[in-house]
Structures are given as structure tokens and as C-alpha cells.
Design a protein around this motif. Structure first.
Motif, PDB file in Angstrom:
ATOM      1  N   ASP A  43       0.865  -1.321   0.626  1.00  0.00           N
ATOM      2  CA  ASP A  43       0.157  -0.207   0.054  1.00  0.00           C
ATOM      3  C   ASP A  43       0.973   1.132  -0.152  1.00  0.00           C
ATOM      4  O   ASP A  43       0.980   2.118  -1.079  1.00  0.00           O
ATOM      5  CB  ASP A  43      -0.587   0.116   0.958  1.00  0.00           C
ATOM      6  CG  ASP A  43      -2.188  -1.362   1.022  1.00  0.00           C
ATOM      7  OD1 ASP A  43      -1.942  -1.539  -0.070  1.00  0.00           O
ATOM      8  OD2 ASP A  43      -2.752  -1.731   1.810  1.00  0.00           O
ATOM      9  N   ILE A  44       2.220   1.477   1.037  1.00  0.00           N
ATOM     10  CA  ILE A  44       2.278   2.567   0.838  1.00  0.00           C
ATOM     11  C   ILE A  44       3.581   2.580  -0.473  1.00  0.00           C
ATOM     12  O   ILE A  44       3.857   4.157  -0.619  1.00  0.00           O
ATOM     13  CB  ILE A  44       4.207   2.432   1.469  1.00  0.00           C
ATOM     14  CG1 ILE A  44       4.594   3.911   2.701  1.00  0.00           C
ATOM     15  CG2 ILE A  44       4.834   0.902   1.898  1.00  0.00           C
ATOM     16  CD1 ILE A  44       5.279   3.630   3.541  1.00  0.00           C
ATOM     17  N   VAL A  45       3.290   1.906  -1.293  1.00  0.00           N
ATOM     18  CA  VAL A  45       4.365   2.089  -2.543  1.00  0.00           C
ATOM     19  C   VAL A  45       3.295   2.338  -3.265  1.00  0.00           C
ATOM     20  O   VAL A  45       3.692   3.028  -4.097  1.00  0.00           O
ATOM     21  CB  VAL A  45       5.054   0.463  -3.416  1.00  0.00           C
ATOM     22  CG1 VAL A  45       5.253   0.593  -4.688  1.00  0.00           C
ATOM     23  CG2 VAL A  45       5.908  -0.297  -1.949  1.00  0.00           C
ATOM     24  N   GLN A  46       2.274   1.861  -3.673  1.00  0.00           N
ATOM     25  CA  GLN A  46       1.780   2.527  -4.442  1.00  0.00           C
ATOM     26  C   GLN A  46       1.327   3.591  -3.836  1.00  0.00           C
ATOM     27  O   GLN A  46       0.952   5.013  -4.964  1.00  0.00           O
ATOM     28  CB  GLN A  46       0.130   1.481  -4.539  1.00  0.00           C
ATOM     29  CG  GLN A  46      -0.154   0.339  -4.957  1.00  0.00           C
ATOM     30  CD  GLN A  46      -1.029  -0.325  -4.863  1.00  0.00           C
ATOM     31  OE1 GLN A  46      -1.684  -0.449  -3.673  1.00  0.00           O
ATOM     32  NE2 GLN A  46      -0.850  -1.940  -5.507  1.00  0.00           N
ATOM     33  N   VAL A  47       0.721   4.025  -2.756  1.00  0.00           N
ATOM     34  CA  VAL A  47       0.640   5.581  -2.554  1.00  0.00           C
ATOM     35  C   VAL A  47       1.890   6.588  -2.960  1.00  0.00           C
ATOM     36  O   VAL A  47       2.038   7.762  -3.289  1.00  0.00           O
ATOM     37  CB  VAL A  47       0.892   5.375  -1.036  1.00  0.00           C
ATOM     38  CG1 VAL A  47      -0.321   7.800  -0.979  1.00  0.00           C
ATOM     39  CG2 VAL A  47      -1.144   5.390  -0.566  1.00  0.00           C
TER      40      VAL A  47
END
Length: 171
Positions: free
Chosen positions: A28-32
């Protein structure tokens, strides 16, 4: 990482799962963060990275690769001791002095590259100073990295980003 199950046979051990879960939890943090890191890379022409803390290590999860011929591009999956690199120290910004002492208690800080803190009191002072200015900086032989923490809605440090540039690009 490997567990011996017979005379000449092995199977994957629990550490492989631990590393895999860290990666899956970080998706999730990568996508954000990816769109912002790509925009920062485009604006600066410098490599930009995303990392999370796993114990004493900064684990690189994403890289916005610089288009420059001479660039600092840290591969995804690379691990550095947090106290030795800017992105790692930015990951420590969310820890109180007591937590930092607990994390690094009994850990030898000397023996790492020059410029890294060599004692717990030195690390505490450096993290406090960098936390106050809002970013950390580290230099190696030919490059410099500038890093800042990523903070979630609750004010917790959940990751860090950096911009890494060859020294001859900086004035």
C-alpha cells in the motif's frame, strides 16, 4: 532462510516468510508513494527511493530510477543499517530516546562507514537534530542523500523517502 529436512535436501525456512510478509505489508505504501517519487525524480533528475524500517535496517521498497548516466540507484530489497544512511535515520524520527536506546542497546555502532554515528549518544543527538530540521543527510565517497520521513494520519513514521545524487551535481 533454509531448513535442512534430509541428508541432501532443504526447504524454505520461516525467515523467507518474514521477509515476504514485510514486502506484502508494504504494498500500500508503495502504491501511495510511487507517483510522488516519480514526480520528484522528474523534477530533480535524481534517483528517489522509498524505504521502511525492519528492526535496525532500512529496507528499500521502491526506486524512481534516474535517467542520468551517472546516478545513485539503490536496488529494491537492499538493506542498510538505519543509523548509517539518511533514509534510515529519517525512519528513526518517530522513536523517542527510550525507544531508540532499546532498539540500539548492545549494538556496536562503530565499524561502519565514516560519517555514521559511532555511539548511541551520538546517534541520539544526530537524530534529534535531523528530526528538528525535518530531514536527514548522509554522504558517501561520491554521493549525497537527502531523506525525510513519511508520516501517516496518526503522526507515526511509516516510511521514508530520499533523493540521492552524485556529489558533482550539488553546489
Amino acid at each position: 532462510y533454509l531448513k535442512k529436512v534430509g541428508r541432501n535436501s532443504y526447504e524454505l525456512g520461516p525467515m523467507v516468510l518474514s521477509r515476504g510478509f514485510c514486502y506484502l505489508a508494504s504494498r500500500d505504501i508503495v502504491q501511495v508513494a510511487a507517483p510522488g517519487l516519480n514526480a520528484l525524480r522528474d523534477e530533480t533528475s535524481a534517483s528517489c527511493h522509498l524505504a521502511v524500517r525492519e528492526g535496525l535496517e532500512a529496507v528499500y521498497l521502491y526506486r524512481a530510477h534516474s535517467p542520468q548516466v551517472l546516478a545513485v540507484n539503490v536496488p529494491i530489497g537492499t538493506r542498510f543499517m538505519c543509523h548509517t544512511v539518511a533514509i534510515g535515520r529519517a525512519l528513526l524520527f518517530g522513536l523517542e530516546n527510550e525507544e531508540l536506546g532499546h532498539l540500539y542497546g548492545g549494538v556496536a555502532l562503530d565499524g561502519h562507514r565514516s560519517g555514521a554515528p559511532r555511539s548511541l549518544p551520538e546517534l541520539r543527538m544526530l537524530v534529534a537534530r535531523e528530526r528538528e530540521q525535518g530531514y536527514s543527510v548522509s554522504s558517501s565517497d561520491f554521493s549525497t542523500a537527502f531523506a525525510a520521513p513519511l508520516v501517516n494520519f496518526a503522526g507515526e513514521v511509516v516510511g521514508a523517502v530520499n533523493v540521492s545524487v552524485p556529489d558533482f551535481f550539488i553546489t
